[in-house]
Design an enzyme around this catalytic site. Structure first.
Site, PDB file in Angstrom:
ATOM      1  N   ASP A  21      32.412  50.352 -58.529  1.00 33.75           N
ATOM      2  CA  ASP A  21      32.979  51.402 -57.673  1.00 33.75           C
ATOM      3  C   ASP A  21      31.878  52.338 -57.167  1.00 33.75           C
ATOM      4  O   ASP A  21      30.907  52.596 -57.873  1.00 33.75           O
ATOM      5  CB  ASP A  21      34.026  52.186 -58.485  1.00 33.75           C
ATOM      6  CG  ASP A  21      34.980  52.952 -57.578  1.00 33.75           C
ATOM      7  OD1 ASP A  21      34.958  52.749 -56.346  1.00 33.75           O
ATOM      8  OD2 ASP A  21      35.743  53.768 -58.116  1.00 33.75           O
ATOM      9  N   ASN A  69      43.230  46.518 -52.008  1.00 35.75           N
ATOM     10  CA  ASN A  69      42.155  46.816 -51.049  1.00 35.75           C
ATOM     11  C   ASN A  69      42.487  46.399 -49.609  1.00 35.75           C
ATOM     12  O   ASN A  69      41.823  46.851 -48.671  1.00 35.75           O
ATOM     13  CB  ASN A  69      40.830  46.164 -51.477  1.00 35.75           C
ATOM     14  CG  ASN A  69      40.164  46.865 -52.642  1.00 35.75           C
ATOM     15  OD1 ASN A  69      39.443  46.254 -53.426  1.00 35.75           O
ATOM     16  ND2 ASN A  69      40.392  48.172 -52.784  1.00 35.75           N
TER      17      ASN A  69
END
Ligand code: FPP
Length: 233
Positions: A21, A69
């Site tokens: 991330d 996503n």
């Protein structure tokens, strides 16, 4: 990545999973488009996985793209898919057995075919690299139950579920590392993480180095894993 001292690992640490991330923030901080953060993220992914393999980690799993996503702007989704496509073109010499875990049905058919070819080509690799793509852990568990139901299973055991998950054949992760400062698992390996050690770092994924991996590993070895039991006397 070559440093003089190489960290020593043993059988207690066979599998590390990474939640990569922070690519977007890394790019934003430099006034660059998010896509360039992902580009740098892939370079770091290559360095880190090579490093982990070099020090003897047998299984690596990375969270490349979640089922959630797709909600990102189309341009960003396309850029991640393009990076994956380039990775599949370039990494033919990968000595790890590369497996993509996730629902491949929503992927572009040409990309899905390249994935199939890479999995076939790397089948005999000595180490394992799982790339979670269009992956969501709850969906994986639902899929596992549906597979077992379709096979007519009525009394389901833990072993049945393990065997029906995408990660079938892989030991559970010993260590899950999340970069980017958030303290959550984000629908990643929920079943498999039952006894994983969790390590969170503020370092953004594109800034991650082999030294940071060593820090996570040192932290892992400083912990007592009891798996619900008591300390050995
Ligand atoms: C999280 O950062 C990262 C992603 C959602 C994508 C990660 C994908 C790659 C590194 C490419 C994968 C490709 C291969 C070949 C494995 P973020 O965008 O959520 O960052 P932010 O939290 O700073 O916005």
């Amino acid at each position: 990545m070559d440093r003089e001292k190489v960290i020593e690992i043993d059988d207690r640490l066979q599998h590390i999973a990474f939640i990569m991330d922070g690519n977007g923030r890394w790019a934003n901080r430099r006034g660059m488009p998010r896509e360039l953060g992902h580009k740098k993220g892939v370079e770091v992914f290559t360095d880190i996985t090579e490093y982990c393999h070099k020090i003897g980690i047998k299984y690596i799993t990375v969270y490349a793209f979640s089922t959630e996503n797709w909600k990102r702007p189309q341009k960003e989704v396309e850029s991640i898919m393009k990076l994956l496509d380039e990775y599949l073109d370039k990494s033919a010499s990968e000595d790890a057995c590369v497996r993509f875990i996730g629902d491949s049905s929503r992927l572009d058919p040409a990309l899905a075919e390249k994935i199939r070819l890479m999995e076939e080509k790397t089948r005999n690799g000595t180490r394992v690299l799982n790339v979670a793509l269009n992956y969501g852990s709850r969906a994986e568990i639902v899929n596992a139950f549906n597979k077992l139901a379709a096979a007519g299973k009525r009394e389901i055991t833990e072993q049945d579920i393990c065997s029906a998950l995408y990660t079938c054949g892989c030991p559970d992760p010993d260590l899950i590392v999340r970069t980017g400062g958030d303290l959550r698992i984000s629908n990643f390996l929920l079943w498999q993480a039952a006894y994983s050690e969790l390590y969170f770092t503020d370092t953004l994924w594109p800034d991650m180095t082999s030294k940071d991996v060593d820090l996570a590993i040192e932290d892992f070895y400083s912990r007592k894993r009891r798996f619900g039991g008591l300390d050995k006397k």
